[in-house]
Design a protein around this motif. Structure first.
Motif, mmCIF file in Angstrom:
data_model
loop_
_atom_site.group_PDB
_atom_site.id
_atom_site.type_symbol
_atom_site.label_atom_id
_atom_site.label_comp_id
_atom_site.label_asym_id
_atom_site.label_seq_id
_atom_site.Cartn_x
_atom_site.Cartn_y
_atom_site.Cartn_z
ATOM 1 N N UNK A 65 6.160 10.686 11.306
ATOM 2 C CA UNK A 65 7.402 10.436 10.573
ATOM 3 C C UNK A 65 8.241 9.410 11.332
ATOM 4 N N UNK A 66 8.697 8.387 10.618
ATOM 5 C CA UNK A 66 9.590 7.382 11.188
ATOM 6 C C UNK A 66 10.889 7.446 10.395
ATOM 7 N N UNK A 106 0.811 -1.222 0.000
ATOM 8 C CA UNK A 106 0.000 0.000 0.000
ATOM 9 C C UNK A 106 0.841 1.268 0.000
ATOM 10 N N UNK A 107 2.021 1.220 0.564
ATOM 11 C CA UNK A 107 2.870 2.414 0.638
ATOM 12 C C UNK A 107 3.482 2.736 -0.730
ATOM 13 N N UNK A 108 3.722 4.012 -0.957
ATOM 14 C CA UNK A 108 4.410 4.462 -2.169
ATOM 15 C C UNK A 108 5.888 4.578 -1.834
ATOM 16 N N UNK A 109 6.727 3.792 -2.514
ATOM 17 C CA UNK A 109 8.147 3.732 -2.193
ATOM 18 C C UNK A 109 8.932 4.580 -3.184
ATOM 19 N N UNK A 159 7.155 5.808 1.721
ATOM 20 C CA UNK A 159 8.431 5.366 2.280
ATOM 21 C C UNK A 159 9.529 5.874 1.360
ATOM 22 N N UNK A 160 10.425 6.685 1.922
ATOM 23 C CA UNK A 160 11.536 7.246 1.157
ATOM 24 C C UNK A 160 12.817 6.529 1.558
ATOM 25 N N UNK A 162 4.985 9.394 6.773
ATOM 26 C CA UNK A 162 6.201 9.127 6.003
ATOM 27 C C UNK A 162 7.170 8.258 6.802
ATOM 28 N N UNK A 163 7.762 7.300 6.121
ATOM 29 C CA UNK A 163 8.880 6.546 6.673
ATOM 30 C C UNK A 163 10.123 6.865 5.865
ATOM 31 N N UNK A 164 11.241 7.099 6.530
ATOM 32 C CA UNK A 164 12.497 7.426 5.846
ATOM 33 C C UNK A 164 13.567 6.429 6.270
#
Length: 329
Positions: free
Chosen positions: A107-108, A43-46, A140-141, A75-77
């Motif tokens: 944010x993680x 589901x997340x956009x990577x 997710x970046x 957002x996950x980084x």
């Protein structure tokens, strides 16, 4: 184990951080948890952000996270540093990253080292992306220093790969050498307030056009070349808009080229994982039998060659010789 999975699915930061640490440390328990989390991913956009050291990737990532938070997106980084091939330590592990987001529950951020694994980013980073996806992050970046194979590896993992360049660093030549034209979905000329930004942008556009005219470019998608200044918070909205266009393009599924590219990425992911698991098994058995140092001594003393040693290792670990003898009989 079930409790950990439920906590991660509920967005528990501590549970996610512990699992990412276990993935990074190669704990067997982590693999079992990832198996249970996998059905809840996708589901997340990577997004992948890569480029040479000094082009401002971390600042650009920081500004992009700020922009996403104004849109109420979580957002996950994952900030991935290269690793010393000898000590296993992170070469740039002392960098301080995006401190302004440390108190934001949306944010993680996690800094990771590649630890010299197959494909650089393959196992630990891919597993960490899966955790952040399962815990419900919208985006997710993955930010990595563009050295060695990292540009290619991040393209395998990300839906959209942003190549960050800057004027005055010879990035046009580096682009040709590293082959990053082939893997970049978006090109961001950062530090665009510096002299030479227009020239660098035009050179990248020209190379992309040459690639396309030669039939080597990505079909159906012309990678945009944008100018940004992360320091001045300029061009960030345009960068995200370009990423959303690329995401929508992929979601439409109208490109046979990108459908095949998706299959290729999945194939490479599986092959990388098999390679890593096989290497882990081989090394565990060698260490368990105390044979690795003995083989190194043979090599250093020139009593045999590395090719013969590798064949012996595979014969012994996988009992290949006995199986071949049985097939001959």
């Amino acid at each position: 184990m079930t409790d950990t999975v439920q906590k991660i699915l509920a967005g528990d930061v501590r549970a996610a951080a512990r699992l990412i640490r276990d993935i990074d440390d190669g704990e067997p328990r982590a693999i079992e948890l990832l198996k249970r989390l996998f059905p809840h991913t996708g589901r997340a956009y990577v997004m992948g952000i890569t480029g040479s050291p000094g082009v401002g990737k971390s600042t650009l990532t920081d500004r992009l996270v700020r922009h996403l938070r104004t849109r109420n997106m979580t957002v996950g980084v994952l900030a991935v540093d290269p690793t010393s091939p000898f000590t296993g330590g992170a070469i740039l592990g002392d960098r301080v990253r995006m401190q302004g987001h440390s108190t934001d529950d949306g944010v993680f951020i996690r800094s990771m080292a590649t630890r010299g694994q197959f494909g650089g980013l393959t196992r630990s980073t891919r597993g960490a992306v899966m955790v952040l996806d399962a815990m419900g992050k919208d985006v997710v970046i993955v930010e990595t220093v563009g050295v060695g194979q990292d540009e290619v590896d991040i393209a395998r993992m990300a839906e959209t790969t942003v190549i960050v360049l800057s004027p005055g660093l010879g990035d046009d030549i580096q682009a040709i050498k590293a082959g990053i034209l082939e893997v970049g979905d978006i090109f961001a000329i950062n530090k665009a307030d510096n002299e030479g930004a227009d020239k660098t942008a035009q050179e990248i556009r020209s190379m992309l056009e040459m690639e396309q005219s030669a039939g080597l470019g990505r079909k159906d998608w012309a990678p945009p070349v944008l100018k940004t200044s992360a320091r001045n918070n300029e061009g960030i909205e345009e960068l995200w808009a370009a990423a959303e266009r690329h995401r929508s393009f992929l979601a439409a599924g109208n490109s046979a080229y990108y459908r095949e590219l998706g299959r290729m990425k999945a194939r490479l992911e599986l092959v990388d994982l098999v390679k890593q698991r096989a290497a882990d098994e081989v090394m565990a058995k060698l260490h368990g039998r105390g044979g690795l140092e003995r083989l190194v001594d043979e090599l250093l003393e020139r009593r045999t060659d590395p090719y013969t040693i590798s064949e012996r290792i595979l014969d012994e670990v996988f009992e290949r010789k006995e199986r071949l003898d049985q097939e001959r009989d």
